[in-house]
Structures are given as C-alpha cells and as structure tokens.
Design an enzyme around this catalytic site. Structure first.
Site, PDB file in Angstrom:
ATOM      1  NE  ARG A  52      -3.879  -0.403   3.022  1.00  0.00           N
ATOM      2  CZ  ARG A  52      -4.579  -0.635   3.998  1.00  0.00           C
ATOM      3  NH1 ARG A  52      -4.389  -0.191   4.808  1.00  0.00           N
ATOM      4  NH2 ARG A  52      -5.531  -2.114   3.275  1.00  0.00           N
ATOM      5  NE  ARG A  91      -3.020   1.723   9.192  1.00  0.00           N
ATOM      6  CZ  ARG A  91      -3.784   0.517   9.270  1.00  0.00           C
ATOM      7  NH1 ARG A  91      -4.321   1.070   8.428  1.00  0.00           N
ATOM      8  NH2 ARG A  91      -3.877  -0.635   9.741  1.00  0.00           N
ATOM      9  CE  LYS A 100      -6.719  -1.336  11.284  1.00  0.00           C
ATOM     10  NZ  LYS A 100      -8.074  -2.432   9.745  1.00  0.00           N
ATOM     11  CE  LYS A 137      -8.079   3.442   9.229  1.00  0.00           C
ATOM     12  NZ  LYS A 137      -9.077   2.094   8.320  1.00  0.00           N
ATOM     13  CB  CYS A 148     -14.595  -2.995   1.285  1.00  0.00           C
ATOM     14  SG  CYS A 148     -14.965  -5.004   1.378  1.00  0.00           S
ATOM     15  CB  CYS A 204     -15.706  -8.882   6.834  1.00  0.00           C
ATOM     16  SG  CYS A 204     -14.500  -8.247   6.920  1.00  0.00           S
TER      17      CYS A 204
HETATM   18 FE1  SRM Z   1      -9.934  -2.060   5.479  1.00  0.00          FE
HETATM   19  C1  SRM Z   1      -8.219  -4.097   7.143  1.00  0.00           C
HETATM   20  C2  SRM Z   1      -9.388  -3.043   3.095  1.00  0.00           C
HETATM   21  C3  SRM Z   1      -9.711   1.396   4.059  1.00  0.00           C
HETATM   22  C4  SRM Z   1     -11.331  -1.370   8.171  1.00  0.00           C
HETATM   23  N1  SRM Z   1      -8.611  -3.634   5.226  1.00  0.00           N
HETATM   24  C5  SRM Z   1      -8.010  -4.402   6.075  1.00  0.00           C
HETATM   25  C6  SRM Z   1      -7.630  -5.408   5.418  1.00  0.00           C
HETATM   26  C7  SRM Z   1      -6.203  -5.257   5.427  1.00  0.00           C
HETATM   27  C8  SRM Z   1      -7.454  -6.962   5.594  1.00  0.00           C
HETATM   28  C9  SRM Z   1      -6.750  -7.496   6.906  1.00  0.00           C
HETATM   29  O1  SRM Z   1      -6.333  -6.801   8.217  1.00  0.00           O
HETATM   30  O2  SRM Z   1      -5.790  -8.705   6.335  1.00  0.00           O
HETATM   31  C10 SRM Z   1      -7.800  -5.436   3.809  1.00  0.00           C
HETATM   32  C11 SRM Z   1      -6.530  -5.635   2.619  1.00  0.00           C
HETATM   33  C12 SRM Z   1      -7.703  -6.569   1.501  1.00  0.00           C
HETATM   34  C13 SRM Z   1      -6.654  -6.031   0.742  1.00  0.00           C
HETATM   35  O3  SRM Z   1      -7.176  -7.758  -0.234  1.00  0.00           O
HETATM   36  O4  SRM Z   1      -6.921  -5.508  -0.104  1.00  0.00           O
HETATM   37  C14 SRM Z   1      -8.517  -3.504   4.085  1.00  0.00           C
HETATM   38  N2  SRM Z   1      -8.872  -1.607   4.392  1.00  0.00           N
HETATM   39  C15 SRM Z   1      -8.728  -2.055   3.107  1.00  0.00           C
HETATM   40  C16 SRM Z   1      -9.370  -0.571   1.918  1.00  0.00           C
HETATM   41  C17 SRM Z   1      -7.641  -1.109   0.603  1.00  0.00           C
HETATM   42  C18 SRM Z   1     -11.069  -0.383   1.157  1.00  0.00           C
HETATM   43  C19 SRM Z   1     -10.893  -0.030   0.095  1.00  0.00           C
HETATM   44  O5  SRM Z   1     -12.518  -0.218  -0.286  1.00  0.00           O
HETATM   45  O6  SRM Z   1     -10.049   0.479  -0.172  1.00  0.00           O
HETATM   46  C20 SRM Z   1      -8.981   0.223   2.642  1.00  0.00           C
HETATM   47  C21 SRM Z   1      -7.735   1.078   2.471  1.00  0.00           C
HETATM   48  C22 SRM Z   1      -7.943   2.397   2.524  1.00  0.00           C
HETATM   49  C23 SRM Z   1      -5.621   2.845   3.019  1.00  0.00           C
HETATM   50  O7  SRM Z   1      -5.519   3.170   1.703  1.00  0.00           O
HETATM   51  O8  SRM Z   1      -4.930   2.860   4.038  1.00  0.00           O
HETATM   52  C24 SRM Z   1      -9.478   0.068   4.128  1.00  0.00           C
HETATM   53  N3  SRM Z   1     -10.539   0.448   6.767  1.00  0.00           N
HETATM   54  C25 SRM Z   1     -10.590   0.654   6.288  1.00  0.00           C
HETATM   55  C26 SRM Z   1     -12.167   2.059   6.798  1.00  0.00           C
HETATM   56  C27 SRM Z   1     -12.412   3.338   5.698  1.00  0.00           C
HETATM   57  C28 SRM Z   1     -11.380   4.049   5.706  1.00  0.00           C
HETATM   58  O9  SRM Z   1     -10.737   3.853   6.881  1.00  0.00           O
HETATM   59  O10 SRM Z   1     -12.041   5.570   5.795  1.00  0.00           O
HETATM   60  C29 SRM Z   1     -11.892   1.232   7.288  1.00  0.00           C
HETATM   61  C30 SRM Z   1     -13.103   1.796   8.754  1.00  0.00           C
HETATM   62  C31 SRM Z   1     -12.341   2.677   9.496  1.00  0.00           C
HETATM   63  C32 SRM Z   1     -12.176   2.375   9.963  1.00  0.00           C
HETATM   64  O11 SRM Z   1     -10.873   1.886  10.552  1.00  0.00           O
HETATM   65  O12 SRM Z   1     -13.176   1.534  11.582  1.00  0.00           O
HETATM   66  C33 SRM Z   1     -10.900  -0.305   7.276  1.00  0.00           C
HETATM   67  N4  SRM Z   1     -10.301  -2.778   7.573  1.00  0.00           N
HETATM   68  C34 SRM Z   1     -10.626  -1.699   8.984  1.00  0.00           C
HETATM   69  C35 SRM Z   1     -10.463  -3.542   9.698  1.00  0.00           C
HETATM   70  C36 SRM Z   1     -11.405  -2.439  11.368  1.00  0.00           C
HETATM   71  C37 SRM Z   1     -11.109  -2.233  12.167  1.00  0.00           C
HETATM   72  C38 SRM Z   1     -11.279  -1.824  13.353  1.00  0.00           C
HETATM   73  O13 SRM Z   1     -11.523  -1.126  14.074  1.00  0.00           O
HETATM   74  O14 SRM Z   1     -12.160  -2.592  14.087  1.00  0.00           O
HETATM   75  C39 SRM Z   1      -9.647  -4.176   9.741  1.00  0.00           C
HETATM   76  C40 SRM Z   1      -8.897  -5.449   9.904  1.00  0.00           C
HETATM   77  C41 SRM Z   1      -8.787  -4.584  11.345  1.00  0.00           C
HETATM   78  O15 SRM Z   1      -8.083  -3.899  11.119  1.00  0.00           O
HETATM   79  O16 SRM Z   1      -8.355  -5.910  12.414  1.00  0.00           O
HETATM   80  C42 SRM Z   1      -9.275  -3.474   8.034  1.00  0.00           C
HETATM   81 FE1  SF4 Z   2     -12.197  -4.604   4.137  1.00  0.00          FE
HETATM   82 FE2  SF4 Z   2     -13.941  -7.022   6.001  1.00  0.00          FE
HETATM   83 FE3  SF4 Z   2     -13.632  -5.973   2.841  1.00  0.00          FE
HETATM   84 FE4  SF4 Z   2     -12.064  -7.219   4.020  1.00  0.00          FE
HETATM   85  S1  SF4 Z   2     -13.796  -8.022   3.318  1.00  0.00           S
HETATM   86  S2  SF4 Z   2     -11.207  -5.400   2.500  1.00  0.00           S
HETATM   87  S3  SF4 Z   2     -11.243  -6.714   6.004  1.00  0.00           S
HETATM   88  S4  SF4 Z   2     -14.407  -4.915   4.762  1.00  0.00           S
END
Ligand code: SRM
Ligand code: SF4
Length: 598
Positions: A71, A139, A220, A222, A445, A490
C-alpha cells in the site's frame, strides 16, 4: 493471534525491524510467519493468499498461493504523473492491476515474496512511501480531493503533509530492510518536499520512537480533513476529523472531531461503529500539536488487552467525551481551545466531471469502477487510458476517497485531448455517464480473492447489483438522486457501509446484512434492517425503499431526509446531538436482530 502477543511482538521488534530482512532474503519459502506479518504491516505490506485457489490447494495438501499486498501512502491522494507511471509499471510485478483505496492510497496485490523488496524500493524511488500505510500507527492522512487553488485547499493539503511528517514512525529499519540502508540521493527526489516521508525515515536515528514509544499505538489510527460543505474524506468515520475555518481570507483554525471508526463483529455487541464527536476548535498554529495530544492520549489510555476494543472510539466512550477532552487539553499546556464550530456538510461525493480550479486551469474527476485500475476486456481500459494521460499530458493526479481519479492542472487547450484519450479507452466521466453511478456513490471494499478476512464477495459483486439498482432508479425517475450505496465483504467496514444510505455487510458467501438510513452527508449511522439478505434479493429489497421514497418524499427531499422523517428520526440534526441516539438505535437493532439469530 492474541492481543498480548501483538504488543509483545512490537515491543521486541527493535524499531519494527524484527527478522524481516533475513526472512525476505531467504528464497526457500514463499511466505513469512504470522509474527513477522504483524511487523510487516507497519512497513505498508500484508501477506495474503489467493482465496480463489485456497480450498483446492488445501485439499491437495499443497502450500497456499502466497503473495503480498503493498500500500502506497500519499497524503491527500496526491501523485504525480511520473509516480503514476512507476506504479503502472509495478502492476506487472503484481496482479497486472492496481487498486485505488478509499483512503486515497494505492494498493498492488499479488506481489511474490522475492519481488517485494524491489517493489517497495521502486515506490520509494518514485518519491512516495509505504511506511506506516498499515499497522498500529497513524495511517495515510486524507484530505479534500479537488485541486481548487484557494487558501482553504492549500492549507488543508499542507496540513495533511504536516500530519504525515509528524506521525511517521522513526527507525532506520525501513531504509535498512527495503533500501539497503540507502540515504536519500537528491538525484532521485526531484523535489525534496515531495518525499519528506522517506527522507525523514532514512535519516531518523535508531531508538525509542518519540511519539509511539516501543509499543506504538494500541491499534490503527486514521485522520482526515474536509472542507465544508463537501465531506469527501468522510470525517465522521475517522479517529480524528478536521475542518478548517476561514476568517478574513486566512485559515484561523480547525475544529477537531474524535472517536469515529467503523469496525465491528457480527453478533459482538461490545464492538460497533461510531461517528466522531466534536472535541474543540483550535488555532492553526496548534493543530498538529493538538492531534499529537489526541494520539498520545490514545497511546496511553487505549485498550492494550483486547484488540477488538482498542480503537480510539472505545477510548473516547470509556473516558467519556468530556473526560477525554480534559485529558487532551491537559497535554496542551498554555494553548487555548474553543468550542467546536457548528459545521454542516451536504455530501461525501466527488464532484465528477470537468471544473475550473481557480487559476485558469481545469480539473476532471473521472469515475473509476470500484477503484480498480486494470484493462477490462469488456469494459474501460483504465490502465491504458490513465497511462496515456500520464505520458502525454503529464498532469498531477489525485486519488479520491470514493476511489475515483482526478486529473489536475489541465490547460483548457488540452481538454479535448483528455476527453479523446478517455473515450478511446472506454472511460466515461460524469458528463457522459448520465445514470446513477455518476451521481450516486457506489463503493465496495476489496474482499475476495485477496482479503484474508472476507466472508463474502464485495468488489466483484457490487457492480452487478448496481446494474439492477440503476435500472430501478431510472425506472422510478430517481437517477439523479444523491444516494450512497456501499458494500463490504465483512463487518470490518472498510467500504464505510455504516453511514451509507444503503450498506451491505458480508456475513457468508452470497449473504449480506443490510443497513439502511445513513446519509449522503456522512453524518448519520445506518441501522440494521435485515440480518441476512441473499445477493439475488438485494435489488428487490432496495426497490421497496426507493418506491416508498418516491411515493412519500416531500418536494426536494433527499433519500436520507425522507428516511429520517419516515422513521421519525426527525430531520438530520447536528452530529453532536444525533450520534448517541443513532448508536443506541443501532445497538438496539443489532441486539434484537443479530443476537436473536445467534
Ligand atoms: Fe480496511 C483490514 C482493505 C479502508 C477498517 N482492510 C483490512 C485489510 C488489510 C485486511 C486484513 O487485515 O487482512 C484489507 C486488505 C484487503 C485487500 O486485499 O486489499 C483492507 N481497508 C481496505 C481498503 C483497501 C478498502 C478499499 O476498498 O479501499 C482501504 C485501504 C485504505 C488505505 O489506503 O489505508 C481500507 N478499512 C478501511 C476503512 C475506511 C477508512 O479508513 O476510511 C475502514 C473503516 C474505518 C475504520 O478504520 O474504523 C477499515 N480494515 C478495517 C478493519 C476494522 C478495524 C477496526 O477498528 O475494527 C480491518 C481489520 C483489522 O484492522 O483488524 C481492516
Ligand atoms: Fe475490509 Fe472486510 Fe472488505 Fe476485507 S472483506 S477489505 S477486511 S471490509
């Protein structure tokens, strides 16, 4: 992996170094152990496996198809044409495409272990960085996408860069592992200001991080900045959201909102989405210090026992917003804070299409389906089209929080040329689309096949559902209505489904929980309407709501306001009065519907 062990891994990592260099030098295995993967996240990469192949490989007792996601971090989504071309070249080391993220970054998927170092090295040499793109640190900082040349936009972009600088983790581990300890060579950083992240990282001394200590953050973190009334960085979903205030033509200060976040688990009522709440207003000179006070409060008071409850949103709930504010202001001795400004937003959308940017030049915001930059055989050739624009126009490019792309600083004389290149590659923008996907925000996502946490499809499923929903919207004459559709694979909520008008949250293959009643303004949480909906049921379920909206709406009323009125939620009031009520409603609905179903 339990929470305690994550803390221990960070503690013993020697500045997030661990054994990563040795592991990536070892060519005998295609994968790395789980504890190394935890450290790797802080370097901006995740180990993944191809879920499409997983079952067959496991059945055949073969190694999973391991690879790495990388990323790139770009404050405010800014990337030059030269950097774009380097990322485009790197697609060939990945799955042949790249994915714009909804935090204005870029992901490359499917990079093999032996190729990771080269890819990270090249990202850095492009003048960007992957450092801190993932992991328990601050981030990528989001900011207003539109490249408007005015005081407000200049200041918000500068702020995203200041935040990125201040909260970069400090250790020479990154440079040692990925850049062979290389110090910055000015030859490959054309403008040193472009790449402060790598410059600072490579020059940082080894030792305890001045902000993060040895344990880094509990989770994390943000940050996003938006200029009212356009909430394009969805500030209420952020740990910290910031909004500037202009006085006499200068940015006087910023209002801070804290404690937003969307991750939850189906059926675990100790986890749930929250919208950020107003903290205070503070003068511009102290904004980054105020952010540091919030970050260190979270560092010291966040839950380090249970990762599921470790985000800032739970710290704010536990301390109470007044207690939290008192602790943050205690960390700002001698600095005055003021009541948060009353801020009203009207949309989280991008302003798609061509616009003047205020300096005689134009920008064009182009819709990118699900943010995936590839060459579709039966659709837009995004990769080829944007490559040609980067090569021939050479304009700055901006990734938006809705995973669209903005082509900036275009000379009006080049407008027709840009349009012709886009058209040649089948890429339409708002002026040509003419249906809901241009007007409506529809984001999914990533989910399958790369995301290890996905319970259902998302990116590969939503476009199909949107085809049916678009048809319904046209049928009902609602195609110009601002309605926000978001899907995730999810409940982690990456696609920010919980403040959308319609949010679909993956539960199992072809099954989604259906949330309704957020808002295109991003300032209201949706409620759980259906615990589990099959994919084939989604268009019909949506149609029921749209028909009711059409029948009952008052003149000019948007979907979000109709829903609030129909459900007696009242007109959307200021966030500070509303979020608790909605969070309680959500919890009640979740309790009734999710718990009852087990
Ligand atoms: Fe996310 C984890 C993709 C924005 C909440 N997110 C993941 C992971 C890394 C899966 C993992 O942990 O193994 C995903 C990778 C999938 C892949 O194959 O690419 C993933 N998240 C993404 C992206 C690529 C989705 C997208 O459609 O663009 C976004 C990357 C943003 C970036 O450039 O940094 C992305 N994730 C978000 C957002 C939205 C935001 O940040 O504005 C959220 C919700 C806001 C928040 O953080 O509360 C988000 N991602 C999560 C979570 C749940 C966090 C929590 O507090 O519970 C996880 C899982 C975790 O952290 O354990 C996660
Ligand atoms: Fe994030 Fe869940 Fe989508 Fe994976 S399946 S990119 S962890 S919302």
């Amino acid at each position: 992996m339990s929470k305690a062990s994550v803390e221990e891994i960070k503690l013993e990592s020697h500045g997030l170094r661990g054994q990563l260099a040795e592991l990536f030098a070892d060519t005998s295995s295609p994968s790395i152990p789980d504890d190394a993967n935890i450290l790797l996240k802080h370097h901006g990469s995740y180990q993944q496996d191809d879920r499409d192949q997983r079952a067959a490989l496991v059945k055949a007792k073969q190694e999973k198809a391991w690879s790495f996601m990388i990323r790139s971090k770009m404050p405010g989504g800014r990337i030059s044409s030269e950097q774009w071309l380097i990322h485009d070249d790197l697609c060939d080391k990945a799955m042949g495409n790249m994915r714009l993220t909804n935090r204005q970054g870029i992901q490359l998927h499917g990079v093999l272990k032996g190729g990771l170092k080269e890819v990270i090295h090249n990202v850095c040499h492009s003048g960007l960085s992957t450092m801190g793109a993932c992991g328990d640190v601050v981030r990528n900082t989001m900011g207003p996408a539109a490249p408007i040349k005015d005081t407000l936009h200049a200041d918000t972009q500068r702020l995203t860069e200041e935040i990125s600088q201040r909260f970069l983790w400090r250790s020479t581990a990154y440079a040692d592992i990925w850049l062979d300890g290389e110090k910055i060579d000015p030859e490959w950083i054309k403008d040193p200001e472009v790449n402060p992240a790598v410059r600072q990282a490579t020059q940082a001394p080894e030792g305890e991080d001045p902000i993060y200590g040895k344990l880094y953050l509990p989770r994390k973190f943000k940050i996003g900045v938006a200029i009212a009334p356009r909430n394009d960085s969805d500030i209420f979903s952020q740990d910290i959201g910031l909004v500037p205030n202009l006085v006499n033509g200068a940015v006087e200060g910023y209002t801070l909102f804290v404690g937003g976040g969307f991750g939850m688990n189906h059926g675990n009522l100790t986890t749930r989405p929250f919208l950020a709440q107003p903290l205070f207003y503070i003068h511009r000179a102290h904004v980054v210090d105020a952010i540091e006070a919030v970050v260190t409060t979270q560092r010291d008071h966040g839950n380090r026992e249970e990762r599921k409850n470790a985000r800032l949103k739970y710290t704010v709930q536990t301390m109470g917003i007044d207690g939290f504010r008192a602790e943050v202001t205690r960390r700002l001795p001698g600095i005055e804070t003021f009541p948060a400004k009353d801020i009203q937003f009207d949309t989280v959308e991008d302003n798609l299409g061509w616009h003047e940017q205020g300096d005689g030049k134009l920008y064009c915001a182009v819709y990118v389906s699900m943010g995936r930059i590839d060459n579709k055989t039966d659709g837009p050739q995004y990769r080829a089209g944007f490559r040609e624009i980067a090569e021939t126009i050479g304009c700055p490019i901006i990734v938006t929080a809705n995973t669209n792309l903005i082509l900036a600083d275009i000379d009006p004389a080049d407008k027709a040329k840009v349009d012709a290149i886009l058209a040649k590659h089948g890429i339409v923008h708002a002026h040509d689309v003419g249906f809901t996907r241009a007007r409506t925000v529809a984001h999914a996502c990533v989910a399958l096949p790369t995301c290890g946490l996905a319970l259902s499809e998302s990116e590969r499923a939503l476009p199909g559902f949107m085809d049916s929903i678009d048809a319904t919207l046209r049928d009902l004459g609602l195609e110009d209505e601002p309605i926000l559709f978001r899907m995730t694979g999810c409940p982690n909520g990456c696609g920010r489904p919980y403040n959308a008008d319609f949010g679909f949250v993956g539960r199992a293959p072809n099954k989604w929980a259906m949330f309704v009643g957020g808002s295109i303004r991003g300032n209201r949480l949706a409620g759980l309407e259906f615990k589990s909906v099959l994919g084939e049921e989604i268009p019909a379920k949506v149609r029921e709501y749209l028909e009711a909206f059409k029948a009952e709406r008052q003149p000019g009323e948007i979907f979000a306001d109709w829903f609030a009125r129909a459900r007696e939620l009242g007109p959307t009031p200021a966030v500070e009065q509303f979020h608790i009520e909605i969070a309680e409603r959500n919890a009640r609905l979740a309790g009734e519907k999710i718990e009852a179903a087990g």
